[in-house]
Structure formats: structure tokens, C-alpha cells
Design a protein around this motif. Structure first.
Motif, mmCIF file in Angstrom:
data_model
loop_
_atom_site.group_PDB
_atom_site.id
_atom_site.type_symbol
_atom_site.label_atom_id
_atom_site.label_comp_id
_atom_site.label_asym_id
_atom_site.label_seq_id
_atom_site.Cartn_x
_atom_site.Cartn_y
_atom_site.Cartn_z
ATOM 1 N N MET A 1 12.190 -97.970 -19.639
ATOM 2 C CA MET A 1 10.940 -97.287 -19.272
ATOM 3 C C MET A 1 11.216 -95.807 -19.182
ATOM 4 S SD MET A 1 7.832 -98.160 -18.146
ATOM 5 C CE MET A 1 6.572 -96.899 -18.152
ATOM 6 N N VAL B 1 14.098 -95.443 -16.436
ATOM 7 C CA VAL B 1 14.358 -96.435 -15.394
ATOM 8 C C VAL B 1 14.594 -97.785 -16.057
ATOM 9 C CG1 VAL B 1 13.383 -97.612 -13.387
ATOM 10 C CG2 VAL B 1 12.955 -95.185 -13.732
ATOM 11 N N THR B 2 15.612 -98.501 -15.604
ATOM 12 C CA THR B 2 15.842 -99.843 -16.131
ATOM 13 C C THR B 2 15.912 -100.834 -14.980
ATOM 14 O OG1 THR B 2 18.219 -99.512 -16.058
ATOM 15 C CG2 THR B 2 17.164 -99.078 -18.154
ATOM 16 N N GLY B 3 15.772 -102.103 -15.327
ATOM 17 C CA GLY B 3 15.919 -103.166 -14.341
ATOM 18 C C GLY B 3 14.618 -103.498 -13.628
ATOM 19 N N ALA C 1 11.788 -101.064 -13.268
ATOM 20 C CA ALA C 1 10.940 -100.889 -14.446
ATOM 21 C C ALA C 1 10.007 -102.078 -14.623
ATOM 22 C CB ALA C 1 11.807 -100.703 -15.688
ATOM 23 N N SER C 2 10.550 -103.293 -14.424
ATOM 24 C CA SER C 2 9.729 -104.498 -14.594
ATOM 25 C C SER C 2 8.570 -104.532 -13.614
ATOM 26 C CB SER C 2 10.575 -105.756 -14.394
ATOM 27 O OG SER C 2 11.471 -105.912 -15.454
ATOM 28 N N LEU C 3 8.888 -104.202 -12.363
ATOM 29 C CA LEU C 3 7.864 -104.334 -11.331
ATOM 30 C C LEU C 3 7.015 -103.083 -11.183
ATOM 31 C CD1 LEU C 3 9.958 -106.161 -8.604
ATOM 32 C CD2 LEU C 3 8.195 -107.133 -10.056
ATOM 33 N N ARG D 1 4.269 -99.879 -14.490
ATOM 34 C CA ARG D 1 2.893 -99.436 -14.658
ATOM 35 C C ARG D 1 2.571 -98.185 -13.833
ATOM 36 N NH1 ARG D 1 -0.207 -104.639 -13.599
ATOM 37 N NH2 ARG D 1 1.823 -104.758 -12.649
ATOM 38 N N ASP E 1 9.997 -102.458 -23.163
ATOM 39 C CA ASP E 1 9.991 -101.040 -23.497
ATOM 40 C C ASP E 1 11.216 -100.736 -24.359
ATOM 41 O OD1 ASP E 1 12.186 -100.803 -21.843
ATOM 42 O OD2 ASP E 1 11.113 -99.835 -20.204
ATOM 43 N N ASN F 1 13.693 -103.157 -21.192
ATOM 44 C CA ASN F 1 13.172 -103.668 -19.920
ATOM 45 C C ASN F 1 12.005 -104.605 -20.206
ATOM 46 O OD1 ASN F 1 14.668 -102.086 -17.912
ATOM 47 N ND2 ASN F 1 13.577 -100.343 -18.779
ATOM 48 N N LEU F 2 12.029 -105.743 -19.565
ATOM 49 C CA LEU F 2 10.906 -106.665 -19.680
ATOM 50 C C LEU F 2 9.829 -106.215 -18.692
ATOM 51 C CD1 LEU F 2 9.494 -109.198 -20.546
ATOM 52 C CD2 LEU F 2 11.101 -110.530 -19.212
ATOM 53 N N LEU F 3 8.638 -105.922 -19.214
ATOM 54 C CA LEU F 3 7.621 -105.299 -18.362
ATOM 55 C C LEU F 3 6.544 -106.266 -17.860
ATOM 56 C CD1 LEU F 3 7.155 -101.955 -20.327
ATOM 57 C CD2 LEU F 3 8.619 -102.400 -18.359
ATOM 58 N N MET G 1 1.947 -111.187 -11.503
ATOM 59 C CA MET G 1 1.084 -110.003 -11.358
ATOM 60 C C MET G 1 0.613 -109.592 -12.756
ATOM 61 S SD MET G 1 2.497 -106.988 -8.937
ATOM 62 C CE MET G 1 3.761 -106.485 -10.092
ATOM 63 N N ASP G 2 1.507 -109.709 -13.736
ATOM 64 C CA ASP G 2 1.205 -109.276 -15.093
ATOM 65 C C ASP G 2 0.946 -110.437 -16.037
ATOM 66 O OD1 ASP G 2 1.768 -106.333 -14.949
ATOM 67 O OD2 ASP G 2 3.687 -107.095 -14.253
ATOM 68 N N GLN H 1 -12.620 -97.907 -29.573
ATOM 69 C CA GLN H 1 -12.473 -96.444 -29.593
ATOM 70 C C GLN H 1 -12.114 -95.947 -30.987
ATOM 71 O OE1 GLN H 1 -13.180 -94.433 -26.806
ATOM 72 N NE2 GLN H 1 -13.953 -96.452 -26.253
#
Lengths: 196, 799
Positions: free
Chosen positions: A1, A118-120, A123-125, A128, B708, B712-714, B719-720, B793
Motif C-alpha cells: 500500500m 505500508v505492508t501487513g 495495510a489489509s485493515l 482504505r 496492492d 498486501n491483501l486488501l 468488513m470488506d 462516469q
């Protein structure tokens, strides 16, 4: 991120005051909410820590700060900070270039460009909200930096600025911060709409 | 009361096939008395928790366990170094690759297992995880599959460097896993070179996760005295797990017992073998006490078995009437850091070559390149049969694109290309034999039911007013019931399945199968099959699965294989019993077997009313009065190796309204017609279809595991990650036709996955249809409000 930030803060003092303070690494670090320098290894290597508390989650980052370059001609500081949280679940890197320029009314301004990665879990939590959080941290940083400039000297304003600095919380804390992030986020939503 | 009525009454009393019998398993589930792996508590049991990597790609410089070990209650901290002497730091995958059990010098994906902590309780284990200090050196991550085979791409699998002979093909690059092809490339290319019309569409089938309510877990218990290992495990394939555990541990298979207790949903997530299981087993063997490992939600979404992640291009060559002349499919398959796909050994990209769908395609070619990336391994069949979802998606999307290009209605272009009812059994150009179908009838039934012309008219009016309304249509064919052992095996074991039925002296039944229920309702439906075959009421038939000490060997439940394979074994075993029962009845009635007729629950002597023996009477006699030379007892076993897959199909139609200011998609109508052959329990079928549609809706409209650039798994929390509740779920209308499978003993085909496979492209078809008049041919999933809004858009549809 990765978050890229580009900021400018006007300073209540001259360019030379700004530049003097910018070279004071522990001083600059203390402007970052929740951050402090814990060890000065040599003139360009430092150890530090950052503690952030948002809601129920506390994250403490221990890290190294390396001064890559100090350029008196450009009045520019380039540093890289790298840290891992004490639980080993997240890490962050910040590549920051900051420099002092002429501002309004004979005063100076602080300009900065930063790339924060940022990693880990952080970033996951928190991915956003990363941009908003980083933005708010830097705003607080800018305010503290300005207060430090204002605090130079013995005037009444300087005394007030010193007091303001003492009142500044020692860690990135609580609902007030979360609220400012939220407000920043709302603003950004409307900001986007207005420009599209 | 007439004879016929009595017969009907007796038939109804059986509650056999065709009866909407309520599920036997629900009583315990709705009363909270189901027994899941995490409910199992054994005396002296310890708990495992994982130290995981925050980085997607990094070298491990050091691991310091001291602080963790100093915490009271911590028993052990194991790393790859500790597993090395046992040769268990790596394990084989189902796809011919190996996977690190605990990261060996390097981490290959974020949240990879680096060390395991064993402690006296779950909380101490979690605290100790935080105290294990791991020093990493970050390496450049490889996240984009398209860059995997670049000359300067970071090499992920150092253990494979120089080994260019892969499990399935020669490897072209250190990050290449396999190349796999089906069909005739040259012939296909020739048709494309001279075709009237060619369409080509790129599409990305995003990375998702089955996300069952119950996460994966195991409790391993090794008895040091007698050398027996018992493992309670959330497994969709307990017998295969037993074989693998025996091979890895060296413990004879007879001393390994795997028990799959109640399972809270599998959807492919629980087919594979995960590092956590291995660690729990090793820890139990070393410590001599039971060890439990159960993952949390983030661990589940991050590490155990993702699905899809296929970058696909579908191309059709056709004539100007829209008649398909050739199909070409090209896939870049992102299999993550270790190739751990659960597919039949011969098919590294699963059954991707079912991609000719319901259509009469003369020639086709499929090309798949699998690559490594710094993402979790997996690639499971999320509520589908080995990549059928991807195959159906690519053909159905490309058909829409062809229709659009030729300005032919999407229902009409399908009608023109369907395999016709009289062509079955139909050999596809990619080597499958579709067993039965009547696609035209199914399509007409759906178009009539929804009044398709009226919908199109309404859409035209809405478009004139600037409103966005879309109509999606999909006519899919699945391939389920893996599978014939000539082309399907897992680790060399043919994909048969089994049933063992015992009729007790009093006429009740205990039956055990090699499959394992996880919501499918086997305890109800298998009993219904046996009830109909043997004339014993289904309430008196107990079904037991999942304990390898008692159940016959089977390959498990996934890929809609229970009914096509396990159900067939059940019917055949029941028929073996019925054949023996006929001999006993003939003996009891002192007639020849040929003089007997079977009627519902009894044998009757032809033409002699009242001369009859019920199955209950025969069961009693089987234990005290059998013909001379016959062994007593009434039981049978069948290992059923299916002659072919079964090919359920369906026609789905979806109507959406899209709010052009918010991008929100409202599913106004969803009509699903399924043909799964013979219907065993219509109520359970409806439930399965509702469940499959829900999960299809979830995938198409929201589920996503995004990464990303750092790897990183986002989106690894609820929540997501989108799990639709009744609030979001649309109303489903279901319908059916019945075209029995000609090769299946009872003509059944399997149903649970069709609605997932079929609905996903249908949602995309509907959403894209809302924009098709503006020149849009495809939009990638998930069709969440933000992404749809971005499309709006881009098209500048709002002032």
C-alpha cells in the motif's frame, strides 16, 4: 500500500529559522505525533519509535531513520524511515524530502514530499483510510513544526507556542484523531465531486 | 381401497426419490447440536497458532523464539528448521508441486506460515505469536501475473530454479508452472484466418474465496502407545487425506483415522491439505497429546484456498448468421506461490476444455499458461467442478459479444448454435461427450415465463428515457461427477466413489459412503435413493460418512460428484441387495425368481394375489432362512467408476436496473431453470439452487481479494469481503426440466454448483446489457456500485 503525499505549511518565522530547525532531527521527529528518537547512533543514523492508537488498536513501530542527504544550498533534508511493528505483523517505510522555501510576508514555508509504503495487517485493515490517516498525521506534523519555529526566542508568542507544544499529546491518540480523519475523508468525497 | 391406491400409499410412505422430504440433518443444526471440528475437545489438548509473514516476498534472516518460549503456557515454537529432520518442512500438493509447510528461508506470500506456536490455551498461543521475532529482508514482490514471465521478473521459487521439466509440461521461465492445451490449434487458426466474423474479448475472472461459515481446522491426536493417529478435520475428502497423511508420516494407513465431523460449508475450501493440519499432526506426534489448530477468518480468507484468478481471452470465428465456426480460448492462470490447485492430475487447468458450452462448435483450441505470483496458493473449485465456472464464463461472455457484433439477439444467437436434442450423446471437439440435453425446450420455457419480448420492449423505452436497464441471459452446460478413472485421478487414486449398505434383521438400514456431506443433505437424499430401491422407509435408513475407520474408501464431495458418483454407487449397491432379496423371496415363496415382480416394497408372485414377501420379511429371513449355499446377511458394497461425467445444464435470465447516479445495481428479476436429470428431493434441489445463486450473486457483485503493488491483501476481513445476507439477496425464481442422464443408474446429474456456475456470467451479461447500446461489450467483475459508477462516469451519462 503506497501513499504519496505532497504538502506545504507556512511557518511563523524566517527561512533561516526554518532551516535551523529542519536540521534538528530529534526535534523534527518529535513533531510527528506519537514519534520520538530513542537513540542517536551517529549524525545520520537514528533509532526511533512511533506509537499509534486508533480505537481499540494500538500499534507500536520501532524503526531506523537514515539521513540520506542534507543540502544547505537547497535547504533540503532527505530521510528514509523504516519500521516494523513490535508484533511483527506490519511494517512501514517513509521516504521523505523536506525543504524550506520563501513564504508570504517574509516568512518561510515548509514543503514536503513523502512516499509512505505500508505492508501487513496495517495495510489489509487500514488500507482504505491510509491516505486520510497519513494526511492528518502530516497536518499535525506541520502544526507542530510551525509551533517549534514560533517557540524560538523569548517573545510572548514564543511562550504560547512552547505551551502549545507541551500540551500536544505524546501519542497519536483517540477519537479526536479518528474524527479528524473522518472529516478529512468526507471532505475528500465532496472535493472529488466538485472537481469532476 | 383399490390395489392402486394402496400401492401409491405405500410408495408415499417410503419418502423415496421425488419426495420433498425435510432434511434429517436440520434437527440437530437448528438446535445447535451439530458437532464441528472446533467443538471437539480432548483431554490434555494443546492449541496451535501461526506466526505469519507481513510481507509478500522476503528472505527470513532470523527467527528468535526466546521471548515466546519464556511466556508461561507456551509448550513449543516450531519453524521449518525443526520440521526439516522429519522432511516435513515441505509437502506435496495435489497439482504435482510442493508447498512449504513453514516458510523455508523465504516467504512467498503475505500471511504465509512462518512458525507455529503450541500452547496450553488458544489465548496464550495468540499472545506468543506476537512474541516470536522474525527478521526479514524484503524482496521485490511479483503481483501482476502478466509480468511473471518478464525477463527481469523476480524469481519466486528458488527451489525450482533450473528444473525446467515441470509436473505438466516444460517450463518456459522460472516463474512458469505449466502450459496446457486442448484441441486442434492449426485447424482452429485456419478457420479464424478465413472467417466472416471474428470477435475477441479479454476478461479477468478475479480472485475470490469460498469463505465458508466454518473456517478450516483440525484436531490431531496421536496415541504413542499403540501408534494410532486420529485426526478430526474439516475435509471434503477424508479418505484422500488419510492416504496423504500415511504417505507423509510413514504411519500405516490402517493406523490413521480421519474423521470429518459436521462441516459448516466447504465450497472447495476444504479439499486441500493445509500447513496448519500438518503442524497440528506433527506437534501431536512429537508431544504425544492432542493438538488443535483452527484458523480465524482473516487466515481463512488470506491463506487457505482462493478460487479463479484467470486472465482470459475468448475468441469466436463465425459466419454472418452468427453460426460458430471455431472457438479459441487463451488463459493466463495465476496460481499463486505454490501450485496447489485441487484438480484431477491430468488437468492442471481443471476442466477448462468444457468451454465449448452448450454449442455445436466444429473446432476449438484452448491454451493455458500457469504462472507463480506472490499470492497465496489454491485455485480451488469454488462451488464448481474444476474450473467449469471459468469455462462457462468465457464462452457465455464471448457469445454475448458475438451477438452484439452481429446485432443478433442474445437468445437467438444461442438458439442458432445449440447442440440439438437429437445430437445427444454429443461429442465435443475438445473431447467430452455431453450425455443428454434439450436446450431449445429449456430456453423457450424461460423466455415464455418472463415474457422476453415485453422485457426487450420495456428496455427500449427505458433507454429512450436515458435509464439503464439490462437483461442477462446464460445457457450453460456443466460437467460434473468426476469422474471416469480413465481420465480422472487424485494422486493416482481413480475418482470412483463407494457405498456400503447393510440391511439389519428388522429391516432398517445403515449405509456408509465415501463422500461427505457439508450442507448437501446426503443423510436425507441417499436415504431416499435406498428407500426407492429397497422399499424401506427413508426414516429407517441411517447414512454415515466421514469416518475413514468405518466408511468405504471414496474420493469425497466436491465438483457436484456425490449424486453422480456416490449416488450411483448407492443405487447399484441397493440393487445388489435387491437381487439377493429376490433370491431369498423366491426361496421363501417356493417359486422361481422369474415368477416374481417387484412392487414398491415387496416381491409378488406373478398372477397369484396375496403371494408376496415384503422387504422387511426378506430381511428377517436373510438372517435365518436363506436358500442352501447362500451366505446369510443382507448387505452390499459398490465401488462405482462412472462411465462418463454428467452434464447438467440450465437457462438463466436476469433483469437489472442500474441507478446512474450511484452505480447501484438492483436485481429486479432472476429466473433460473435447471435440468439436473432425475430429481431426488425437489426441496433440497431448490435449496441448493438458492445457495448457489446467492454465492454467484456474491462473486459477481462484490466478492474480491484485491492486492496492492506490495502484495498486501486488501480485503481479508468480512468488513470488506462480501457475504450477502437476506438484505442484499435478490428474489430467486426457479424452474426445471428433466432430461435424465442415460448412463447414470437413476438418471441423476448433480445440481449444487450449476446455479453458481450459471448465474455469475448471467449477472455480468445483465450489467453489460444495460450499457451495450452505448458500445460496451464487457465489464469485469465485481459489479459493485463503485465500479459501475466509474463506467457511468467514463460514458458521461450524468450531467
Amino acid at each position: 500500500m503506497q501513499v504519496d503525499l505532497d504538502k506545504e505549511f507556512s511557518l511563523p518565522g524566517s527561512v533561516s529559522k526554518g532551516w535551523t530547525f529542519l536540521q534538528n532531527i530529534p526535534g523534527v521527529a518529535s513533531c510527528m505525533p506519537g514519534a520520538e528518537i530513542t537513540e542517536e547512533i551517529d549524525e545520520s543514523n537514528f533509532k526511533g519509535k512511533v506509537k499509534a492508537k486508533i480505537g481499540p488498536a494500538t500499534m507500536a513501530f520501532n524503526g531506523d531513520i537514515v539521513i540520506k542527504n542534507i543540502d544547505p544550498d537547497k535547504k533540503e533534508l532527505h530521510l528514509v524511515g523504516k519500521g516494523q511493528d513490535t508484533k511483527g505483523t506490519s511494517s512501514a517505510t517513509m521516504d521523505l524530502t523536506a525543504w524550506i522555501v520563501d513564504g508570504d510576508d517574509g516568512n518561510a514555508a515548509l514543503k514536503g514530499q513523502a512516499a509512505v509504503i505500508v505492508t501487513g495487517k496495517a495495510a489489509s485493515l487500514g488500507g482504505r483510510m491510509m491516505t486520510q490517516v497519513a494526511d492528518q498525521i502530516l497536518n499535525q506534523f506541520g502544526k507542530n513544526f510551525a509551533n517549534n519555529i514560533a517557540a524560538m526566542g523569548d517573545t510572548e508568542e514564543a511562550e504560547q507556542a512552547k505551551e502549545a507544544l507541551l500540551e500536544e499529546p505524546k501519542e497519536l491518540n483517540g477519537l479526536a484523531f479518528a474524527w479528524s480523519v473522518f472529516v478529512g475523508w468526507i471532505k475528500s468525497l465532496f472535493g472529488k465531486k466538485a472537481t469532476s | 381401497m383399490s390395489e392402486a391406491t394402496t400401492k401409491q400409499e405405500r410408495e408415499a410412505a417410503l419418502e423415496g426419490m421425488g419426495c420433498s422430504k425435510k432434511r434429517k440433518e436440520d434437527a440437530r443444526f437448528i438446535q445447535g447440536t451439530g458437532r464441528y471440528t472446533d467443538d471437539i475437545k480432548l483431554p490434555g489438548m494443546l492449541y496451535a497458532d501461526m506466526v505469519r509473514s507481513p510481507y509478500a516476498h522476503a528472505r527470513i534472516k532470523s527467527i528468535n523464539k526466546d521471548e515466546a518460549l519464556a511466556l508461561p503456557g507456551v509448550i513449543a515454537v516450531l519453524t521449518a528448521e525443526d520440521l526439516k529432520p522429519l522432511s516435513l518442512h515441505w509437502m506435496p500438493t495435489l497439482a504435482g508441486d510442493v508447498q512449504a509447510v513453514l516458510a523455508d528461508e523465504k516467504v512467498h506470500f503475505q500471511y504465509q506460515e512462518v512458525a507455529v506456536v503450541i500452547a496450553e490455551d488458544r489465548y496464550i498461543a495468540a499472545d506468543a505469536v506476537d512474541l516470536v521475532q522474525v527478521e526479514y529482508e524484503e524482496l521485490p514482490p511479483l503481483v501482476d501475473a502478466h509480468k511473471a514471465m518478464d525477463p527481469d521478473a523476480p524469481i519466486l521459487r528458488e527451489d525450482l530454479v533450473g528444473k525446467m521439466e515441470g509436473a505438466h509440461s516444460v517450463r518456459k521461465h522460472d516463474n512458469h508452472i505449466f502450459n496446457w492445451q486442448a484441441g486442434d490449434k492449426d485447424a482452429t487458426d485456419r478457420v479464424f484466418d478465413h472467417a466472416d466474423v471474428v470477435v475477441s474479448q479479454d476478461m479477468y475472472y478475479h480472485r475470490v474465496h469460498p469463505c465458508p461459515l466454518e473456517t478450516c481446522g483440525s484436531v490431531a491426536s496421536f496415541d504413542k502407545v499403540n501408534g494410532h493417529l486420529t485426526v478430526y478435520l474439516t475435509s471434503q475428502a477424508p479418505h484422500v487425506v488419510r492416504t496423504v497423511v500415511s504417505m507423509l508420516s510413514g504411519i500405516p494407513e490402517s493406523k490413521v483415522r480421519i474423521v470429518s465431523p459436521d462441516i459448516g460449508g466447504g465450497f472447495g475450501n476444504k479439499v486441500g491439505i493445509y500447513p496448519g493440519y500438518v503442524c497440528a499432526i506433527v506437534a501431536s506426534i512429537v508431544l504425544g497429546v492432542p493438538v488443535k489448530w483452527v484458523e480465524d477468518r482473516m487466515e481463512n480468507l488470506s491463506t487457505t484456498a482462493f478460487a479463479r484468478d484467470y486472465h482470459m481471452t475468448g475468441e469466436i470465428a463465425a459466419d454472418s448468421n452468427g453460426i460458430i465456426k471455431a472457438l479459441r480460448v487463451n488463459v493466463l492462470a495465476d496460481h499463486g506461490a505454490f501450485d496447489a490447485c485441487a484438480d484431477p492430475s491430468k488437468f492442471p487447468a481443471g476442466l477448462m476444455h468444457i468451454c465449448t458450452g452448450s454449442y455445436d462448435v466444429p473446432v476449438a483450441h484452448v491454451n493455458v499458461d500457469g504462472v507463480y505470483t506472490n499470492k497465496a496458493p489454491g485455485g480451488v473449485a469454488y462451488r464448481c467442478s474444476f474450473r467449469v465456472t471459468e469455462a462457462v464464463y468465457v464462452i457465455e461472455r464471448t457469445m454475448d459479444v458475438l451477438a452484439q457484433k452481429l446485432n443478433i439477439d442474445k437468445a437467438e444467437i444461442r438458439r442458432r448454435n445449440f447442440v440439438k436434442a437429437e445430437q445427444f450423446p454429443y461429442d465435443t471437439c475438445l473431447g467430452w461427450q455431453l450425455d443428454s440435453g434439450d436446450y431449445h425446450t429449456a430456453l423457450d420455457k424461460v423466455l415464455d415465463a418472463v415474457d422476453y419480448p415485453a422485457l426487450r420492449k420495456e428496455q427500449e423505452e427505458k433507454r429512450a428515457k436515458g435509464e439503464l436497464m439490462g437483461i442477462g441471459l446464460v445457457t450453460f452446460t456443466e460437467i460434473v461427477g468426476a469422474g471416469p478413472s480413465r481420465n480422472c485421478d487424485i494422486l493416482g487414486v481413480g475418482m470412483f466413489d463407494s457405498a456400503e449398505i447393510r440391511v439389519h434383521p428388522t429391516g432398517s438400514v445403515m449405509a456408509r459412503m465415501g463422500t461427505i456431506t457439508q450442507g448437501q443433505g446426503h443423510q436425507t437424499t441417499y436415504a431416499q435413493i435406498i428407500a426407492s430401491e429397497l422399499g424401506i422407509t427413508s426414516d429407517e435408513i441411517s447414512i454415515e460418512e466421514g469416518d475413514t475407520d468405518t466408511a468405504p474408501y471414496g474420493l469425497g464431495t466436491y465438483g457436484s460428484r456425490s449424486t453422480p458418483v456416490g449416488g450411483a454407487a448407492t443405487a447399484v449397491a441397493a440393487r445388489k441387495i435387491q437381487a439377493k432379496a429376490r433370491k431369498i423371496a423366491a426361496h421363501l415363496l417356493e417359486v422361481s425368481e422369474d415368477d416374481l415382480d417387484w412392487e414398491v416394497d415387496r416381491f409378488k408372485v406373478k398372477g397369484v394375489p396375496g403371494q408376496e414377501k415384503t422387504m422387511k420379511e426378506i430381511a428377517w429371513a436373510a438372517y435365518n432362512n436363506v436358500p442352501e449355499g447362500m451366505e446369510p446377511g443382507l448387505e452390499a458394497v459398490d465401488y462405482y467408476d462412472p462411465p462418463n461425467f454428467t452434464y447438467p445444464y440450465g437457462v438463466y435470465l436476469c433483469v437489472v436496473d442500474i441507478d446512474k447516479h450511484t452505480g447501484e445495481t438492483h436485481v429486479r428479476r432472476f429466473y433460473a431453470l435447471d435440468d439436473c436429470g432425475t430429481r431426488i428431493n425437489p426441496m433440497i434441489i431448490d435449496g441448493q439452487i438458492h445457495g448457489g445463486l446467492n454465492e454467484g450473486f456474491a462473486v459477481a457483485m462484490g466478492q474480491e481479494l484485491p492486492f496492492d503493488k506490495q502484495g498486501n491483501l486488501l480485503g481479508n476481513t468480512l468488513m470488506d469481503y462480501f457475504v450477502p445476507t437476506f438484505v442484499e439477496t435478490p428474489h430467486w425464481e426457479t424452474d426445471y426440466t428433466v432430461t435424465p442422464s442415460p448412463h447414470h443408474p437413476i438418471g441423476a446429474k448433480g445440481v449444487a454448483e450449476s446455479p453458481h456456475v450459471g448465474s455469475i456470467p448471467c449477472f455480468t451479461s445483465a450489467v453489460v446489457d444495460a450499457f451495450s447500446h452505448l458500445g460496451i461489450t464487457h465489464m469485469d467483475m465485481p459489479h459493485n456500485a463503485y465500479r459501475v459508477w466509474q463506467q457511468i462516469q467514463e460514458l458521461e451519462l450524468t450531467e
